[in-house]
Design an enzyme around this catalytic site. Structure first.
Site, PDB file in Angstrom:
ATOM      1  N   ARG B  24       0.814  -1.234   0.000  1.00 32.01           N
ATOM      2  CA  ARG B  24       0.000   0.000   0.000  1.00 32.01           C
ATOM      3  C   ARG B  24       0.840   1.274   0.000  1.00 32.01           C
ATOM      4  O   ARG B  24       0.434   2.296   0.567  1.00 32.01           O
ATOM      5  CB  ARG B  24      -0.974   0.048   1.187  1.00 32.01           C
ATOM      6  N   ARG B  28      -3.870   6.371   0.455  1.00 34.51           N
ATOM      7  CA  ARG B  28      -4.462   7.530   1.113  1.00 34.51           C
ATOM      8  C   ARG B  28      -3.516   8.351   1.977  1.00 34.51           C
ATOM      9  O   ARG B  28      -3.804   9.507   2.278  1.00 34.51           O
ATOM     10  CB  ARG B  28      -5.649   7.069   1.983  1.00 34.51           C
ATOM     11  N   ARG B  37      -7.588  10.787  -6.293  1.00 40.34           N
ATOM     12  CA  ARG B  37      -8.797  10.065  -5.879  1.00 40.34           C
ATOM     13  C   ARG B  37     -10.018  10.975  -5.953  1.00 40.34           C
ATOM     14  O   ARG B  37     -11.121  10.531  -6.304  1.00 40.34           O
ATOM     15  CB  ARG B  37      -8.601   9.521  -4.462  1.00 40.34           C
ATOM     16  N   ASP B  74      -7.071  -3.618  -6.987  1.00 31.98           N
ATOM     17  CA  ASP B  74      -7.665  -4.200  -5.780  1.00 31.98           C
ATOM     18  C   ASP B  74      -7.844  -5.693  -6.006  1.00 31.98           C
ATOM     19  O   ASP B  74      -8.124  -6.131  -7.126  1.00 31.98           O
ATOM     20  CB  ASP B  74      -9.024  -3.553  -5.490  1.00 31.98           C
ATOM     21  N   TYR B 150     -14.171 -13.126   0.892  1.00 30.72           N
ATOM     22  CA  TYR B 150     -14.950 -11.916   0.603  1.00 30.72           C
ATOM     23  C   TYR B 150     -16.192 -12.233  -0.217  1.00 30.72           C
ATOM     24  O   TYR B 150     -17.256 -11.656  -0.025  1.00 30.72           O
ATOM     25  CB  TYR B 150     -14.088 -10.892  -0.139  1.00 30.72           C
TER      26      TYR B 150
END
Lengths: 352, 352
Positions: B24, B28, B37, B74, B150
């Site tokens: 990562r 962010r 973004r 992702d 998931y």
């Protein structure tokens, strides 16, 4: 040799049929529990009502004749009794006013700790008086690291990052919280033993998120202090330590935490435990296979029993009973572990 | 010997300064990421926009000169491309229409899989063309078990009990889902390699919730199939397998999963890895200490560097960069790992 199967196994004896109890054996999967739960407003009201807490503790003993009863309570009564406001929101889990830094520690106080938990100790005494003779009474507490996780986060979390960050940024302040909890947990266990608990279990549910250094400081060290104090005050009471998720650090815990038996989560390979652990152990069937039932349950349970045969071993799950578990699956598991051959639904055509 | 530090380490070479990248590293915590973004409505729009996905992939390379860039994407693009509706709710994580049983599998289709991900492969090609020469491009995929978690749960979960329950109740049906995912992941990695990825990483983020038997079936076996197929089609592309939380099962994965290097989570003791793993490894600084910064970061990073000195080792975190991490802490880490001695704020008084 004691006549109580759980105490014998924890003392290192190797019975041909292992003693058996299940984490969260009292709880939502039982209709009789849900009936009692419906009589009080909040989960905490149930924990602090000696009549009802005794009743729900005994329910699974009546149904399944487990070898041990575990006090019905919650690990978060410790922060509650230290003065941290606590509530349980239905379906959302616990909520605490978070303790985020050393200054927040001033909101906690050890004064009156045991008095605020007197209903819990009264419950322990009542359960002990009502338990059938061979059934052992287990008291418990959350371990300091796991309690700190909930106290700092203000509830549950998937990674408890805030707790770890505080421990890195201000290790002296965080150690003060751990120190306060170490004293409180020692007192909480000691009071339960004085009231009648014959074994105590330390739940360190979040031990598995720490690197080796912090694991030694915040899991192993506080546990060692607690175990030493309890052994000093109550030399005949065994302590089961359950550092859930400890993985490759399980052997450090076994060697250094000072507990008398080791709780194994579902991921610990049976062969590894038999070869590497010095202490008796307890575990470690997957609660999901108990819920699933059928042949998968039978196969998994037989694997655990066979893997730990002739070891100082206590049969249990690797985590708590899931709320949707059918009680019949628990009954089937008990029969299976005790070597009775239950008639499975799949076999009924043979008899037809 | 290749001139690319990451490829050299993955091939078993032991550089005095380890190659360095962070899971990562694009994300962010970087203001320039948040600016990009803000130009699209949804996270998926960013993943499927080759211009913008290339830009955010390159941002941390410009800032920190990492030894590797990892495709910005992702893991859930795989179920999306198999036809499972997917959305990202801001602040709540991913949402998928859950697949709960064998009948639900009919809603998935492999037809058109690669076409639905063509924007991802276009992004890979663009990044590769724009990367400075010594920087290695890493492609990735979620591993079948983690994707299944998931897909069955419909999002994240603290224990993915539904997934485990299905795997116990209907192992044939669940194996069909794992089989479909094994094919899809192989195709996804192969397409990324064809487009320019030089290394691929398999993220098995929920490997750590499985007992040994299911770990072998749902983590090790599918990974072995994928690794074998990738090695056959692309013999020079190393595969990093990251079975996060595998704990005592890490050695089984190392010995049997067929990958070329092992990603270590934060809990793996350095000494254990050096003594027990056959393959090169990558890890494992705690992202919480990177966020905390200061002396704790310095001490922890030096411990990792020292513990893995002269090993075939890639410096990384044990999990992804946390969103609140100050970028200056990342800069300090990079300096530290590369042996430069940064002037820390605490030292400035010496110069005054």
């Amino acid at each position: 040799v004691t006549a109580k199967p759980l105490l014998a196994a924890l003392a290192g004896h190797r019975p041909s049929i292992p003693p058996l109890w299940l984490m969260r054996q009292a709880g939502r999967y039982l209709p009789e529990y849900r009936a009692v739960r419906g009589r009080v407003n909040s989960f905490l009201d149930l924990c602090f009502n000696p009549d009802l807490a005794t009743e729900v503790t005994l329910q699974p003993i009546r149904r399944f004749a487990f070898d041990a009863a575990i006090l019905f309570s919650d690990i978060l009564v410790v922060p509650f009794a230290l003065g941290q406001p606590l509530s349980f929101v239905e379906g959302e889990g616990p909520r605490l006013d978070p303790i985020r830094n050393a200054a927040d520690l001033g909101r906690l106080t050890a004064t009156g700790f045991a008095e605020r938990l007197s209903a819990v100790y009264e419950t322990v005494g009542r359960i002990r008086r009502e338990l059938p003779d061979p059934v052992t009474l287990i008291g418990f507490s959350g371990a300091p690291w796991t309690l700190a996780c909930y106290m700092v986060e203000g509830g549950s979390s998937h990674d408890f990052a805030r707790t770890r960050i505080w421990s890195y940024r201000d290790s002296a302040g965080f150690e003060a919280l751990i120190g306060l909890l170490t004293e409180a947990v020692t007192e909480h266990l000691s009071q339960q033993i004085a009231a009648g608990a014959e074994v105590v279990q330390l739940f360190d549910s979040w031990a598995g998120i720490l690197p080796e250094g912090p694991f030694r400081r915040f899991v192993v060290e506080p546990t060692r202090h607690i175990a030493k104090a309890i052994h000093h005050r109550h030399p005949h009471v065994p302590i089961i330590g359950f550092p859930r998720g400890a993985g490759l650090l399980y052997d450090i815990y076994d060697a250094e935490a000072g507990v008398d038996a080791i709780g194994l989560d579902t991921t610990v390979p049976l062969g590894w435990a038999v070869e590497n652990l010095a202490h008796p152990y307890q575990g470690n069937l997957d609660p999901a296979v108990l819920l699933a039932g059928g042949e998968a349950l039978e196969r998994a349970a037989r694997t655990v029993v066979a893997g730990f045969r002739d070891q100082p071993f206590v049969f249990n799950l690797g985590h708590g009973v899931l709320p949707q578990t059918p009680p019949e699956h628990v009954a089937a598991l008990v029969d299976l572990v005790r070597g009775e051959s239950p008639i499975r639904s799949g076999d009924l055509h043979i008899l037809a």
